[in-house]
Design a protein around this motif. Structure first.
Motif, PDB file in Angstrom:
ATOM      1  N   TYR A  58       0.259   0.473   3.788  1.00  0.00           N
ATOM      2  CA  TYR A  58      -0.721   1.552   3.852  1.00  0.00           C
ATOM      3  C   TYR A  58      -0.410   2.652   2.830  1.00  0.00           C
ATOM      4  CZ  TYR A  58      -4.217   4.754   5.656  1.00  0.00           C
ATOM      5  OH  TYR A  58      -5.310   5.581   5.772  1.00  0.00           O
ATOM      6  N   TYR A  61      -1.596   1.445  -0.346  1.00  0.00           N
ATOM      7  CA  TYR A  61      -3.057   1.519  -0.386  1.00  0.00           C
ATOM      8  C   TYR A  61      -3.531   2.935  -0.698  1.00  0.00           C
ATOM      9  CZ  TYR A  61      -7.813   1.890   1.484  1.00  0.00           C
ATOM     10  OH  TYR A  61      -9.154   2.170   1.649  1.00  0.00           O
ATOM     11  N   SER A 422      -9.596  -4.749   2.035  1.00  0.00           N
ATOM     12  CA  SER A 422      -8.444  -3.841   1.972  1.00  0.00           C
ATOM     13  C   SER A 422      -7.745  -3.748   3.315  1.00  0.00           C
ATOM     14  CB  SER A 422      -8.880  -2.425   1.578  1.00  0.00           C
ATOM     15  OG  SER A 422      -9.403  -2.423   0.287  1.00  0.00           O
ATOM     16  N   ASP A 426      -5.108  -6.530   2.914  1.00  0.00           N
ATOM     17  CA  ASP A 426      -4.077  -5.770   2.202  1.00  0.00           C
ATOM     18  C   ASP A 426      -3.201  -4.921   3.118  1.00  0.00           C
ATOM     19  OD1 ASP A 426      -5.302  -6.856   0.035  1.00  0.00           O
ATOM     20  OD2 ASP A 426      -6.354  -5.027  -0.570  1.00  0.00           O
ATOM     21  N   ILE A 427      -3.830  -4.264   4.084  1.00  0.00           N
ATOM     22  CA  ILE A 427      -3.057  -3.322   4.902  1.00  0.00           C
ATOM     23  C   ILE A 427      -2.510  -3.975   6.163  1.00  0.00           C
ATOM     24  CG2 ILE A 427      -3.115  -1.159   6.196  1.00  0.00           C
ATOM     25  CD1 ILE A 427      -5.396  -0.287   4.235  1.00  0.00           C
TER      26      ILE A 427
END
Length: 493
Positions: A58, A61, A422, A426-427
């Motif tokens: 995070y 991100y 995302s 991704d997170i």
RNA sequence: GGUUCCGUGGCCGAGUGGCUAGGCAGUGCUCUGCAAAAGCAUCUACAUCAGUUCGAAUCUGAUCGGAACCUCCA
């Protein structure tokens, strides 16, 4: 990116959520206590590392440049601080009759494999204790020079009493050594080297049989466990850095000692935000090897364990953990895991639907609601269960658009796709599991033939043949799913 | 004994003064040759007792129950 200013982190040191402000933005220093590689990591360990994987993901991100350090403890983790305290790795090596470094290698490999299965991103630096003996000796010298440690018979102990005269030993864990003293007085009278019950070894004299040992100003010995983290965090992140993470069970004494060592050596409290993840429990009790209630990751995946009804994929488990707050204990159960399995499937098929959505002139739904709410959730001390809940709300929207109850514009669709990609991939670090059984094309081709034959039967209203195919496949754990004008299949053991 | 924390519907789990997440299961419906899958809708709640408050799951106190740490542990 404007949200990057609004991340709040629960700081264990002050027991309150604080606005996260890095020391030197855009850089962030993150240190996490890694494993002692003397045995297999179990699922509880995985949970802890997963917590900080999401923290790392995070922060990245949000646009921070994170240096993520997670150590490997390959020496110095003593069974206890008493005079006959043994090193965990040495002990294991003796049991398995191999070199300590073979133990280290074996379980380091195992650790990396495991963590990889759960899709944890490797840290930027993964330093080892044995690689930093010189720095550890130097730190001990600084502590001695500042008057906060003493040598006895080739070992060096941290002088907690002296330290607490000037500083607050126990500020992290809320312990008051004066109070503890009264309860523990008896254990003091064992004729030990320590002057005070709370003192801890920062250098330990080695016996002649010991294999892993180093020369030092105090003779041949090994460094104390708490010391390595102080040394390596200082070396790679500086005397003061942003975030230090670890399991709750490390709060005392390990993290308390880390603070004391750094303050004693360099006069600075090292960590700005302390984060502690809670335990994984089984039937309400902490998962631990000694209680025989721990699962190894491969047992979980195969389902080969008395407490497991079936196997679960690493992603199911990852999702299961993320559905609970990292600060709460999470209790393992088959039912909860099954629920997570289905929930994950729902989320993933929602994303599949999202990628096939038709666009319209305008949107009848408010995608910003989903985006801002899930972002706010993560900004609130990495509240993954809340973020996931909002993502599920979004799935409902997606399905509604899919059945043409609602519409979405081209730009909204782009944004929403980006957001799900995302957040979910991704997170949260979830991956869509490999569909069907393998990359091998043969089963897929065979299934296509079978499904085509069955569809022909269906067209001819030959229901008995169609059902026969379906039933026989079911016995092979292959499930046919009929949609409007096509059929898909799934292999599930 | 000391320190810290928790007790939310059948299950898992958010929320922390008013607007009562989410997932799973259940129920109903849609789709369907049937079934499954999928989708939509929906029920059940805040350990107990007392207090503060116009109003409490949310604050305070007590009680009961549970956990972690205090010894190695993520």
């Amino acid at each position: 990116m404007s949200e990057s200013n609004n991340l709040y982190i629960y700081n264990s040191l002050r027991k309150t959520k604080e606005l996260f402000k890095p020391l030197n933005p855009p850089f962030v220093g993150l240190y996490v206590c890694g494993p002692t590689v003397y045995s297999d990591v179990h699922l509880g360990n995985v949970r802890s590392f997963l917590t900080f994987d999401v923290v790392y993901r995070y922060l990245t991100y949000l646009g921070y440049n994170v240096r993520y350090v997670r150590n490997i403890t390959d020496v110095g983790h003593l069974l206890n601080d008493s005079d006959d305290g043994d090193d965990k790795i040495e002990k294991r090596a003796r049991l398995e009759k191999i070199e300590p470094m073979e133990i280290v290698q074996k379980y380091t490999n195992g650790f990396r494999d495991t963590v990889n299965q759960f899709n944890l991103i490797p840290p930027s630096i993964e330093p080892t204790a044995t690689g930093h003996i010189i720095e550890q000796i130097e730190m001990i010298e600084r502590i001695i020079n500042n008057g906060f440690a003493y040598e006895v018979n080739g070992s060096v102990y941290f002088d907690v009493k002296k330290y607490s005269e000037k500083y607050n030993y126990g500020e992290l864990s809320g312990r008051k050594i004066e109070e503890q003293l009264e309860q523990t007085r008896e254990s003091l009278e064992g004729g030990q080297e320590k002057r005070f019950f709370a003192d801890f070894a920062i250098w330990k004299k080695a016996s002649t049989e010991t294999i892993m040992k180093w020369d030092s100003p105090w003779g041949i010995g090994v460094p104390g466990w708490h010391l390595e983290c102080s040394v390596m965090s200082t070396k790679y992140l500086g005397q003061k850095f942003d975030i230090h993470g670890g399991g709750m069970d490390l709060k005392f004494p390990h993290h308390e000692c880390e603070i004391a060592q750094s303050v004693a050596a360099d006069g600075k409290a090292p960590v700005r935000y302390w984060m502690h993840g809670n335990m994984l429990t089984v039937n309400g009790t902490k998962m631990s090897k000694s209680l025989n209630n721990s699962f190894l990751p491969h047992e979980l995946i195969s389902g080969d364990h008395p407490l497991l009804e079936k196997g679960y994929t690493a992603m199911t488990v990852r999702f299961f953990f993320l559905q609970a707050n990292y600060k709460s204990t999470v209790d393992f159960s088959n039912e909860a895991l099954k629920a997570a399995e289905k929930g994950l499937k729902r989320l993933m098929s929602g994303i599949e639907t999202l990628n096939q959505l038709e666009t319209s002139e305008n949107s009848t739904i408010d995608i910003n609601l989903i985006i801002s709410k899930s972002t706010q959730s993560l900004n609130d001390d990495f509240n993954t269960p809340m973020a996931i809940a909002h993502l599920f709300d979004g799935v409902k929207m997606i399905n509604s658009i899919n059945v043409e109850k609602d519409t979405i514009s081209v730009s909204d669709l782009e944004q929403l796709k980006k957001h799900y990609s995302s957040f979910v991939f991704d997170i949260l670090g979830l991956t869509s599991e490999e569909n069907n059984s393998s990359d091998d094309e043969l089963p897929n081709d065979l299934m296509e033939i079978i499904i085509n034959l069955r569809n022909q039967s269906k067209e001819n209203k030959d229901w008995s043949t169609a059902d026969l195919i379906r039933d026989k496949l079911k016995k092979l754990s292959i499930y046919i799913k009929d949609a409007k004008d096509s059929s898909t299949w799934e292999y599930e053991k």
